[in-house]
Design an enzyme around this catalytic site. Structure first.
Site, PDB file in Angstrom:
ATOM      1  N   SER A  51       5.458  -3.457   2.727  1.00 34.75           N
ATOM      2  CA  SER A  51       5.470  -3.784   4.156  1.00 34.75           C
ATOM      3  C   SER A  51       5.167  -5.269   4.424  1.00 34.75           C
ATOM      4  O   SER A  51       5.866  -6.135   3.937  1.00 34.75           O
ATOM      5  CB  SER A  51       4.474  -2.861   4.841  1.00 34.75           C
ATOM      6  N   ASP A 102       9.337  -4.586   5.881  1.00 31.48           N
ATOM      7  CA  ASP A 102      10.188  -3.411   5.641  1.00 31.48           C
ATOM      8  C   ASP A 102      10.755  -2.862   6.948  1.00 31.48           C
ATOM      9  O   ASP A 102      11.279  -1.742   6.987  1.00 31.48           O
ATOM     10  CB  ASP A 102       9.441  -2.315   4.864  1.00 31.48           C
ATOM     11  N   PRO A 126     -13.523   0.734   8.203  1.00 32.86           N
ATOM     12  CA  PRO A 126     -13.085   0.303   6.877  1.00 32.86           C
ATOM     13  C   PRO A 126     -11.566   0.319   6.835  1.00 32.86           C
ATOM     14  O   PRO A 126     -10.942   1.232   7.374  1.00 32.86           O
ATOM     15  CB  PRO A 126     -13.669   1.373   5.943  1.00 32.86           C
ATOM     16  N   GLY A 166      -7.875   0.933   5.426  1.00 28.74           N
ATOM     17  CA  GLY A 166      -7.298   1.941   4.542  1.00 28.74           C
ATOM     18  C   GLY A 166      -6.356   1.316   3.517  1.00 28.74           C
ATOM     19  O   GLY A 166      -5.811   2.001   2.671  1.00 28.74           O
TER      20      GLY A 166
HETATM   21  C1  16G Z   1      -0.823   1.084   7.160  1.00 26.52           C
HETATM   22  C2  16G Z   1      -0.261   1.980   8.222  1.00 26.52           C
HETATM   23  C3  16G Z   1      -0.284   1.289   9.546  1.00 26.52           C
HETATM   24  C4  16G Z   1      -1.694   0.855   9.867  1.00 26.52           C
HETATM   25  C5  16G Z   1      -2.248   0.019   8.752  1.00 26.52           C
HETATM   26  C6  16G Z   1      -3.719  -0.220   8.961  1.00 26.52           C
HETATM   27  C7  16G Z   1       1.520   3.594   7.950  1.00 26.52           C
HETATM   28  C8  16G Z   1       2.953   3.800   7.579  1.00 26.52           C
HETATM   29  N1  16G Z   1       1.106   2.342   7.905  1.00 26.52           N
HETATM   30  O1  16G Z   1      -0.028  -0.048   6.989  1.00 26.52           O
HETATM   31  O2  16G Z   1       0.172   2.191  10.493  1.00 26.52           O
HETATM   32  O3  16G Z   1      -1.717   0.109  11.043  1.00 26.52           O
HETATM   33  O4  16G Z   1      -2.111   0.720   7.533  1.00 26.52           O
HETATM   34  O5  16G Z   1      -4.216  -0.919   7.867  1.00 26.52           O
HETATM   35  O6  16G Z   1       0.793   4.519   8.270  1.00 26.52           O
HETATM   36  P1  16G Z   1      -5.756  -1.029   7.617  1.00 26.52           P
HETATM   37  O7  16G Z   1      -6.306   0.364   7.418  1.00 26.52           O
HETATM   38  O8  16G Z   1      -5.860  -1.897   6.412  1.00 26.52           O
HETATM   39  O9  16G Z   1      -6.353  -1.686   8.823  1.00 26.52           O
HETATM   40 ZN    ZN Z   2       5.943  -2.075   7.532  1.00 23.39          ZN
END
Ligand code: 16G
Ligand code: ZN
Length: 528
Positions: free
Chosen positions: A64, A279, A497, A499
């Site tokens: 992404s 992406d 935190p 993800g």
């Molecule tokens: C991932 C998620 C996106 C979310 C991001 C948060 C999908 C397909 N993508 O890229 O929606 O905004 O994680 O990232 O679910 P973070 O947990 O590092 O803040």
């Molecule tokens: Zn993306």
């Protein structure tokens, strides 16, 4: 499938000394750590397909908006949704198996656990974004699929939403809920036909689209060939040959996080600009006003635009008792939530990550979901679609609105957030409303906000509740945050935190920019 074949194939992809976790968007990290993970995800995809009676499962190789050196992999379930969360743990366990024998053993354990019919032929399709590391990872995937007798098909470089689309088409072919032709050509046909009808006798000037030097560039160029010319799309940052340029000083994440123009864009006052991510599953819009001040039109603005437009069409078509809801996350600007409530629509807040939003959106006849970062789409329930397509208009005005509504359901990629489909959706709505970007922006004024990230020793000690808006652990920290928030006007702040990275994120909003910045800094200071 023989034990020897699986073990030998797995032997070509030794596991590095590393612990892996299937996170919010699959596995994502430095590409050199991924070959063994991708191989094992291939095995999981085969199992998942057989568990689903031979339905097609998708595997997308992408990281992404992450930097060029990263890559990632995730599974797509039969209707084009994210992998069902209970299976993420099996992916994690397979990825962490310490030997080739352990990989094989776990694979057969899962077969037994789910009583998987060995005669079912598994089917998997796959694609990747444009990263330098993608071909080698695709090879690792193919080796896994071949080792366990999967019928597979590669789609080369595709946007993530295109692969979601094809998965759904393949699994619904010939059925009542058939989604479209299971090819990229079918994808362009479906959304362009709807767009061209919605834009018949309309024109909407021009929009400049920054493609983050990712796969969205060539795909948008392809899509453009199918459009009727009612908008003039200028494509920039579409160099997919120079790998180091991917997501660099460009793209939706750059624009949203920094709340600034990509340096390559010299913006004309009141002209429309949009940025995709690497992406092409995220999009944000922006413009500069007459005084050259930058204004962001993020996922919240797109959600409110879409919800109000669809709400009007439902009403004008004469359809009654139809529920529309807007699903957001903690990152949604407080002003957007207030605005949606003013429109008389319900809002729901879920944890970050598409699967949570998508799930919540299914509760409505029409569920509009967007993350502020620009990932989102609109879902119409099967019953709602039946009602829309069976509805008898009572006069010409209802007829026109109903035709638009039907086309809107075709224009939107309902499997997952899709930057290309969302781009056309926004363009259609602005054309119908005859809105310039500043008029769209004027629906509500964003509260100034600030997103920070903090490096911490162990992000796992941070536990949240209330859709990530409150911390339960470390004990006492939430009270300290609340005390700080209480000192500012119209303020809100939360800590969660990540993800996808080993960091903790801090969000703050307040009545003024300096207060939002100060609050974010003070909350961040509590974490050390
Ligand atoms: C991932 C998620 C996106 C979310 C991001 C948060 C999908 C397909 N993508 O890229 O929606 O905004 O994680 O990232 O679910 P973070 O947990 O590092 O803040
Ligand atoms: Zn993306």
């Amino acid at each position: 499938m023989s034990q020897e074949a699986v073990i030998a194939a797995s032997g070509a992809y030794p596991k590095p000394a590393q612990t892996f976790q299937y996170g919010t968007a699959g596995f994502r990290m430095k590409a050199e750590l991924l070959p063994s993970v991708v191989f094992r995800v291939g095995l999981l995809a085969a199992l998942r397909s057989r568990y689903k009676g031979g339905q097609v499962i998708g595997v997308m190789i992408t990281a992404s908006h992450n930097p060029p050196a990263d890559n990632g992999v995730k599974l797509i379930d039969p209707l084009g949704e994210m992998l069902e969360s209970s299976w993420e743990a099996y992916g994690t366990a397979l990825a962490n198996a310490e030997s080739d024998q352990a990989v094989y053993d776990y694979y057969t354990q899962l077969e037994q656990k789910f009583n998987i019919d060995k005669d079912v032929v598994p089917q998997v399709i796959y694609g990747s974004d444009t990263r330098e590391s993608s071909p080698a990872l695709v090879q690792a995937l193919k080796d896994a699929l071949d080792a366990v007798g999967v019928k597979s098909q590669g789609f080369g470089a595709v946007t993530t939403p295109q692969l979601h689309y094809v998965v759904r088409c393949l699994n619904t072919q010939g059925k009542d809920d058939a989604y479209g032709e299971p090819t990229l050509e079918g994808y362009y046909q479906k959304i362009s036909t709807a767009f061209n009808q919605l834009m018949a006798n309309k024109s909407n000037g021009s929009v400049t689209v920054d493609c983050a030097n990712g796969v969205g560039g060539p795909k948008l160029r392809e899509l453009q060939k199918y459009l009727n010319g009612s908008i003039d799309i200028t494509i920039t940052n579409d160099d997919t040959e120079t790998f180091s340029k991917l997501n660099s000083e460009s793209g939706a994440d750059y624009v949203k996080t920094g709340q600034r123009l990509p340096p390559s864009v010299s913006a004309q006052p009141l002209a429309r600009y949009a940025s995709l991510d690497g992406d092409a599953d995220r999009i944000v819009y922006y413009y500069v006003d007459k005084d050259s001040v930058f204004h962001l039109l993020d996922g919240d603005k797109i959600a409110t635009l879409a919800a109000s437009f669809i709400g009007d069409l439902i009403h004008q078509s004469g359809i009654t008792d139809f529920s529309i809801g807007v699903v957001q996350t903690a990152y949604a600007n407080g002003s957007s939530t207030a605005y949606i409530e003013k429109l008389g629509l319900p809002t729901v807040c879920t944890p970050t990550g598409v699967k949570h939003l998508h799930h919540a959106a299914l509760a409505y006849d029409c569920g509009v979901y967007f993350e502020a970062n620009g990932h989102g789409t609109v879902l119409f329930s099967p019953t709602a679609l039946k009602r829309i397509f069976a509805h008898e208009p009572k006069n010409p005005a209802q007829d026109t609105a109903l035709t638009h509504l039907k086309n809107i359901t075709e224009l939107i990629n309902q499997t997952v957030g899709d930057a290309l489909s969302d781009l056309l959706l926004v363009e259609v709505i602005l054309a119908h409303k005859e809105w310039t970007p500043d008029l769209w922006d004027a629906c509500y004024t964003d509260l100034p906000n600030r997103l920070e990230k903090a490096e911490v020793a162990d992000r796992n000690i941070y536990k949240t509740t209330d859709a990530e808006r409150k911390l339960t652990h470390p004990v006492g920290l939430q009270e300290q945050i609340d005390a700080l928030v209480g000192k500012y006007d119209q303020a809100r702040s939360f800590v969660r935190p990540s993800g996808t990275e080993n960091v903790v994120r801090v969000y703050a909003e307040a009545a003024t920019k300096s207060e939002a910045d100060e609050l974010a800094q003070k909350v961040k200071a509590l974490l050390n």
